[in-house]
Design a protein around this motif. Structure first.
Motif, PDB file in Angstrom:
ATOM      1  N   THR A   3       2.190   3.968   9.048  1.00  0.00           N
ATOM      2  CA  THR A   3       3.184   2.957   8.711  1.00  0.00           C
ATOM      3  C   THR A   3       2.575   1.579   8.963  1.00  0.00           C
ATOM      4  N   LEU A   4       3.202   0.555   8.392  1.00  0.00           N
ATOM      5  CA  LEU A   4       2.705  -0.810   8.498  1.00  0.00           C
ATOM      6  C   LEU A   4       3.730  -1.682   9.198  1.00  0.00           C
ATOM      7  N   THR A   5       3.249  -2.619  10.020  1.00  0.00           N
ATOM      8  CA  THR A   5       4.135  -3.624  10.590  1.00  0.00           C
ATOM      9  C   THR A   5       4.471  -4.638   9.502  1.00  0.00           C
ATOM     10  N   LYS A   6       5.422  -5.517   9.795  1.00  0.00           N
ATOM     11  CA  LYS A   6       5.753  -6.579   8.842  1.00  0.00           C
ATOM     12  C   LYS A   6       4.540  -7.470   8.582  1.00  0.00           C
ATOM     13  N   ASN A   7       3.777  -7.768   9.645  1.00  0.00           N
ATOM     14  CA  ASN A   7       2.565  -8.582   9.466  1.00  0.00           C
ATOM     15  C   ASN A   7       1.576  -7.892   8.545  1.00  0.00           C
ATOM     16  N   ALA A   8       1.337  -6.604   8.766  1.00  0.00           N
ATOM     17  CA  ALA A   8       0.386  -5.860   7.945  1.00  0.00           C
ATOM     18  C   ALA A   8       0.875  -5.792   6.499  1.00  0.00           C
ATOM     19  N   THR A   9       2.150  -5.578   6.302  1.00  0.00           N
ATOM     20  CA  THR A   9       2.712  -5.531   4.959  1.00  0.00           C
ATOM     21  C   THR A   9       2.463  -6.851   4.236  1.00  0.00           C
ATOM     22  N   SER A  10       2.706  -7.950   4.923  1.00  0.00           N
ATOM     23  CA  SER A  10       2.489  -9.266   4.338  1.00  0.00           C
ATOM     24  C   SER A  10       1.014  -9.496   4.004  1.00  0.00           C
ATOM     25  N   VAL A  11       0.125  -9.108   4.900  1.00  0.00           N
ATOM     26  CA  VAL A  11      -1.309  -9.282   4.679  1.00  0.00           C
ATOM     27  C   VAL A  11      -1.782  -8.433   3.495  1.00  0.00           C
ATOM     28  N   VAL A  12      -1.366  -7.181   3.456  1.00  0.00           N
ATOM     29  CA  VAL A  12      -1.771  -6.289   2.362  1.00  0.00           C
ATOM     30  C   VAL A  12      -1.296  -6.860   1.031  1.00  0.00           C
ATOM     31  N   LYS A  13      -0.061  -7.304   0.979  1.00  0.00           N
ATOM     32  CA  LYS A  13       0.459  -7.869  -0.261  1.00  0.00           C
ATOM     33  C   LYS A  13      -0.323  -9.110  -0.675  1.00  0.00           C
ATOM     34  N   SER A  14      -0.653  -9.971   0.279  1.00  0.00           N
ATOM     35  CA  SER A  14      -1.388 -11.191  -0.083  1.00  0.00           C
ATOM     36  C   SER A  14      -2.823 -10.877  -0.520  1.00  0.00           C
ATOM     37  N   LEU A  15      -3.446  -9.868   0.083  1.00  0.00           N
ATOM     38  CA  LEU A  15      -4.812  -9.501  -0.295  1.00  0.00           C
ATOM     39  C   LEU A  15      -4.882  -8.788  -1.642  1.00  0.00           C
ATOM     40  N   THR A  16      -3.760  -8.250  -2.092  1.00  0.00           N
ATOM     41  CA  THR A  16      -3.777  -7.482  -3.338  1.00  0.00           C
ATOM     42  C   THR A  16      -3.096  -8.219  -4.488  1.00  0.00           C
ATOM     43  N   GLU A  17      -2.906  -9.516  -4.339  1.00  0.00           N
ATOM     44  CA  GLU A  17      -2.320 -10.322  -5.421  1.00  0.00           C
ATOM     45  C   GLU A  17      -3.353 -10.722  -6.464  1.00  0.00           C
ATOM     46  N   ARG A  18      -4.619 -10.460  -6.194  1.00  0.00           N
ATOM     47  CA  ARG A  18      -5.695 -10.824  -7.124  1.00  0.00           C
ATOM     48  C   ARG A  18      -5.683  -9.897  -8.348  1.00  0.00           C
ATOM     49  N   PRO A  19      -6.213 -10.370  -9.473  1.00  0.00           N
ATOM     50  CA  PRO A  19      -6.299  -9.503 -10.657  1.00  0.00           C
ATOM     51  C   PRO A  19      -7.132  -8.251 -10.357  1.00  0.00           C
ATOM     52  N   SER A  33     -19.505   6.485  12.894  1.00  0.00           N
ATOM     53  CA  SER A  33     -19.460   5.846  14.206  1.00  0.00           C
ATOM     54  C   SER A  33     -18.938   4.420  14.147  1.00  0.00           C
ATOM     55  N   ARG A  34     -18.720   3.916  12.960  1.00  0.00           N
ATOM     56  CA  ARG A  34     -18.313   2.518  12.799  1.00  0.00           C
ATOM     57  C   ARG A  34     -16.836   2.359  12.492  1.00  0.00           C
ATOM     58  N   GLY A  35     -16.060   3.406  12.587  1.00  0.00           N
ATOM     59  CA  GLY A  35     -14.632   3.287  12.310  1.00  0.00           C
ATOM     60  C   GLY A  35     -14.318   3.404  10.835  1.00  0.00           C
ATOM     61  N   PHE A  36     -13.518   2.459  10.339  1.00  0.00           N
ATOM     62  CA  PHE A  36     -13.030   2.524   8.968  1.00  0.00           C
ATOM     63  C   PHE A  36     -13.495   1.324   8.156  1.00  0.00           C
ATOM     64  N   ALA A  37     -13.642   1.547   6.859  1.00  0.00           N
ATOM     65  CA  ALA A  37     -13.917   0.467   5.912  1.00  0.00           C
ATOM     66  C   ALA A  37     -12.609   0.164   5.185  1.00  0.00           C
ATOM     67  N   VAL A  38     -12.298  -1.116   5.049  1.00  0.00           N
ATOM     68  CA  VAL A  38     -11.089  -1.543   4.348  1.00  0.00           C
ATOM     69  C   VAL A  38     -11.524  -2.393   3.157  1.00  0.00           C
ATOM     70  N   THR A  39     -11.114  -1.965   1.959  1.00  0.00           N
ATOM     71  CA  THR A  39     -11.484  -2.696   0.750  1.00  0.00           C
ATOM     72  C   THR A  39     -10.277  -2.849  -0.170  1.00  0.00           C
ATOM     73  N   ALA A  40     -10.235  -3.952  -0.896  1.00  0.00           N
ATOM     74  CA  ALA A  40      -9.211  -4.165  -1.911  1.00  0.00           C
ATOM     75  C   ALA A  40      -9.655  -3.433  -3.173  1.00  0.00           C
ATOM     76  N   VAL A  41      -8.764  -2.617  -3.742  1.00  0.00           N
ATOM     77  CA  VAL A  41      -9.111  -1.788  -4.892  1.00  0.00           C
ATOM     78  C   VAL A  41      -8.008  -1.836  -5.947  1.00  0.00           C
ATOM     79  N   ASN A  42      -8.329  -1.313  -7.122  1.00  0.00           N
ATOM     80  CA  ASN A  42      -7.379  -1.272  -8.227  1.00  0.00           C
ATOM     81  C   ASN A  42      -6.532  -0.004  -8.237  1.00  0.00           C
ATOM     82  N   GLY A  43      -6.909   0.994  -7.466  1.00  0.00           N
ATOM     83  CA  GLY A  43      -6.136   2.220  -7.436  1.00  0.00           C
ATOM     84  C   GLY A  43      -6.778   3.233  -6.515  1.00  0.00           C
TER      85      GLY A  43
END
Length: 91
Positions: A3-19, A33-43
């Protein structure tokens, strides 16, 4: 399920407003060993779990989905203005 907090929801939405971007994808790093990679994607990729919350979309690769089950994703800016993600256990 993640689940996402309100802050995370807002950040995700702002990062995915790009074309050609409609969500963030969280995947385990290849060297594990490095944890997770987070990337903006189209699907999602074929086996990804889709998490949709209040207009924000996050795709989880199978390994991340397993590890992040029952976690809460939060996001904020640090004192230098860099985006930080944090995980906590759901209550």
């Amino acid at each position: 399920m993640l689940t996402l907090t309100k802050n995370a929801t807002s950040v995700v939405k702002s990062l995915t407003e790009r074309p050609n971007t409609n969500g963030l994808r969280i995947a385990e790093h290849r060297d594990h060993s490095r944890g997770f990679a987070v990337t903006a994607v189209n699907g999602p990729e074929e086996a990804d779990q889709v998490v949709e919350q209040d207009g924000a979309t996050v795709y989880l690769d199978p390994e991340a989905a397993t590890q992040l089950d029952n976690q809460v994703l939060d996001a904020d800016m640090d004192s230098d203005g860099h985006l930080q993600f944090a995980l906590t256990v759901q209550q």
